[in-house]
Scaffold this motif. Sequence first.
Motif, PDB file in Angstrom:
ATOM      1  N   ALA A  83       0.829  -1.208   0.000  1.00 56.44           N
ATOM      2  CA  ALA A  83       0.000   0.000   0.000  1.00 56.44           C
ATOM      3  C   ALA A  83       0.865   1.261   0.000  1.00 56.44           C
ATOM      4  O   ALA A  83       0.549   2.235  -0.689  1.00 56.44           O
ATOM      5  CB  ALA A  83      -0.936  -0.003   1.204  1.00 56.44           C
ATOM      6  N   ALA A  84       1.954   1.239   0.749  1.00 52.50           N
ATOM      7  CA  ALA A  84       2.843   2.402   0.798  1.00 52.50           C
ATOM      8  C   ALA A  84       3.498   2.654  -0.559  1.00 52.50           C
ATOM      9  O   ALA A  84       3.628   3.804  -0.987  1.00 52.50           O
ATOM     10  CB  ALA A  84       3.906   2.204   1.871  1.00 52.50           C
ATOM     11  N   ALA A  85       3.902   1.584  -1.235  1.00 54.85           N
ATOM     12  CA  ALA A  85       4.506   1.730  -2.564  1.00 54.85           C
ATOM     13  C   ALA A  85       3.497   2.308  -3.551  1.00 54.85           C
ATOM     14  O   ALA A  85       3.831   3.219  -4.326  1.00 54.85           O
ATOM     15  CB  ALA A  85       5.036   0.388  -3.051  1.00 54.85           C
ATOM     16  N   LEU A  86       2.266   1.811  -3.514  1.00 55.66           N
ATOM     17  CA  LEU A  86       1.222   2.353  -4.396  1.00 55.66           C
ATOM     18  C   LEU A  86       0.922   3.807  -4.070  1.00 55.66           C
ATOM     19  O   LEU A  86       0.760   4.647  -4.954  1.00 55.66           O
ATOM     20  CB  LEU A  86      -0.064   1.529  -4.286  1.00 55.66           C
ATOM     21  CG  LEU A  86      -0.122   0.259  -5.104  1.00 55.66           C
ATOM     22  CD1 LEU A  86      -1.412  -0.501  -4.810  1.00 55.66           C
ATOM     23  CD2 LEU A  86      -0.025   0.563  -6.582  1.00 55.66           C
ATOM     24  N   TYR A  87       0.841   4.107  -2.772  1.00 58.20           N
ATOM     25  CA  TYR A  87       0.576   5.484  -2.332  1.00 58.20           C
ATOM     26  C   TYR A  87       1.674   6.416  -2.850  1.00 58.20           C
ATOM     27  O   TYR A  87       1.386   7.467  -3.426  1.00 58.20           O
ATOM     28  CB  TYR A  87       0.499   5.532  -0.803  1.00 58.20           C
ATOM     29  CG  TYR A  87       0.476   6.930  -0.242  1.00 58.20           C
ATOM     30  CD1 TYR A  87      -0.704   7.664  -0.209  1.00 58.20           C
ATOM     31  CD2 TYR A  87       1.631   7.518   0.251  1.00 58.20           C
ATOM     32  CE1 TYR A  87      -0.726   8.953   0.298  1.00 58.20           C
ATOM     33  CE2 TYR A  87       1.617   8.798   0.759  1.00 58.20           C
ATOM     34  CZ  TYR A  87       0.437   9.515   0.785  1.00 58.20           C
ATOM     35  OH  TYR A  87       0.419  10.796   1.281  1.00 58.20           O
ATOM     36  N   LEU A  88       2.920   6.020  -2.643  1.00 56.17           N
ATOM     37  CA  LEU A  88       4.043   6.856  -3.061  1.00 56.17           C
ATOM     38  C   LEU A  88       4.041   7.049  -4.576  1.00 56.17           C
ATOM     39  O   LEU A  88       4.201   8.179  -5.066  1.00 56.17           O
ATOM     40  CB  LEU A  88       5.354   6.210  -2.600  1.00 56.17           C
ATOM     41  CG  LEU A  88       6.613   7.037  -2.767  1.00 56.17           C
ATOM     42  CD1 LEU A  88       6.534   8.304  -1.939  1.00 56.17           C
ATOM     43  CD2 LEU A  88       7.823   6.224  -2.355  1.00 56.17           C
ATOM     44  N   TRP A  89       3.849   5.961  -5.309  1.00 53.85           N
ATOM     45  CA  TRP A  89       3.822   6.029  -6.773  1.00 53.85           C
ATOM     46  C   TRP A  89       2.680   6.939  -7.245  1.00 53.85           C
ATOM     47  O   TRP A  89       2.879   7.806  -8.105  1.00 53.85           O
ATOM     48  CB  TRP A  89       3.675   4.630  -7.335  1.00 53.85           C
ATOM     49  CG  TRP A  89       3.706   4.480  -8.832  1.00 53.85           C
ATOM     50  CD1 TRP A  89       3.977   5.435  -9.776  1.00 53.85           C
ATOM     51  CD2 TRP A  89       3.441   3.298  -9.566  1.00 53.85           C
ATOM     52  NE1 TRP A  89       3.908   4.912 -11.033  1.00 53.85           N
ATOM     53  CE2 TRP A  89       3.574   3.595 -10.940  1.00 53.85           C
ATOM     54  CE3 TRP A  89       3.105   2.002  -9.199  1.00 53.85           C
ATOM     55  CZ2 TRP A  89       3.381   2.658 -11.929  1.00 53.85           C
ATOM     56  CZ3 TRP A  89       2.916   1.061 -10.206  1.00 53.85           C
ATOM     57  CH2 TRP A  89       3.058   1.385 -11.545  1.00 53.85           C
ATOM     58  N   PHE A  90       1.494   6.755  -6.678  1.00 53.10           N
ATOM     59  CA  PHE A  90       0.338   7.558  -7.071  1.00 53.10           C
ATOM     60  C   PHE A  90       0.571   9.036  -6.761  1.00 53.10           C
ATOM     61  O   PHE A  90       0.374   9.899  -7.616  1.00 53.10           O
ATOM     62  CB  PHE A  90      -0.929   7.063  -6.348  1.00 53.10           C
ATOM     63  CG  PHE A  90      -2.166   7.836  -6.705  1.00 53.10           C
ATOM     64  CD1 PHE A  90      -2.890   7.528  -7.842  1.00 53.10           C
ATOM     65  CD2 PHE A  90      -2.609   8.877  -5.912  1.00 53.10           C
ATOM     66  CE1 PHE A  90      -4.030   8.229  -8.184  1.00 53.10           C
ATOM     67  CE2 PHE A  90      -3.746   9.594  -6.233  1.00 53.10           C
ATOM     68  CZ  PHE A  90      -4.462   9.269  -7.384  1.00 53.10           C
ATOM     69  N   MET A  91       1.009   9.325  -5.530  1.00 50.48           N
ATOM     70  CA  MET A  91       1.154  10.718  -5.111  1.00 50.48           C
ATOM     71  C   MET A  91       2.252  11.435  -5.895  1.00 50.48           C
ATOM     72  O   MET A  91       2.056  12.577  -6.335  1.00 50.48           O
ATOM     73  CB  MET A  91       1.420  10.796  -3.608  1.00 50.48           C
ATOM     74  CG  MET A  91       0.258  10.326  -2.757  1.00 50.48           C
ATOM     75  SD  MET A  91      -1.282  11.241  -3.033  1.00 50.48           S
ATOM     76  CE  MET A  91      -0.847  12.819  -2.320  1.00 50.48           C
ATOM     77  N   VAL A  92       3.394  10.793  -6.089  1.00 49.87           N
ATOM     78  CA  VAL A  92       4.485  11.436  -6.825  1.00 49.87           C
ATOM     79  C   VAL A  92       4.092  11.655  -8.283  1.00 49.87           C
ATOM     80  O   VAL A  92       4.266  12.753  -8.836  1.00 49.87           O
ATOM     81  CB  VAL A  92       5.793  10.617  -6.716  1.00 49.87           C
ATOM     82  CG1 VAL A  92       6.845  11.129  -7.694  1.00 49.87           C
ATOM     83  CG2 VAL A  92       6.330  10.656  -5.294  1.00 49.87           C
ATOM     84  N   SER A  93       3.535  10.633  -8.925  1.00 55.63           N
ATOM     85  CA  SER A  93       3.178  10.771 -10.339  1.00 55.63           C
ATOM     86  C   SER A  93       2.050  11.776 -10.543  1.00 55.63           C
ATOM     87  O   SER A  93       2.080  12.567 -11.490  1.00 55.63           O
ATOM     88  CB  SER A  93       2.802   9.409 -10.934  1.00 55.63           C
ATOM     89  OG  SER A  93       1.605   8.908 -10.366  1.00 55.63           O
TER      90      SER A  93
END
Length: 141
Positions: A83-93
């Motif tokens: 979930a953290a990886a998805l969150y980071l990827w979503f928020m940065v992109s």
Amino acid sequence: MGQPKNPHLEKGIYLCGLIFLGLVMFWAAAEYFLKLEFNRPPCLFHRLTGLYCPGCGGTRAVRLLLTGHIWKSFLHHPGVLFAAALYLWFMVSQTIERLSKGKLEVGLPYSDRFLYWEIVVILIQCLIKNLVKIFWGIGIL
């Protein structure tokens, strides 16, 4: 086939992500500067059955991840790291796309598949933890 892009939904998720980031930063600052410790109540499911619930280890995994212990976080609850990886990827992109005013269309689009994969990860980790406990008597957490 993926879901069609929904800018309104993605904007709402992005705003919720910013609020979540603010809450995490507030929590971390409160613990660090005020020396507060937020205690969690014991897991009722674990107390009644002796088995792990699907969320067992999640809070410890979040704390470990926030302190940079990625591998230990994964061992406690891999769903948190996913979930953290998805969150980071979503928020940065999404931030890059928004700052470029749409010129760089790199924003990760929302998809229900992410939720389904998260559920699969949670169920698999719960099954593994409980099987190890039942068959070998080893409490992982």
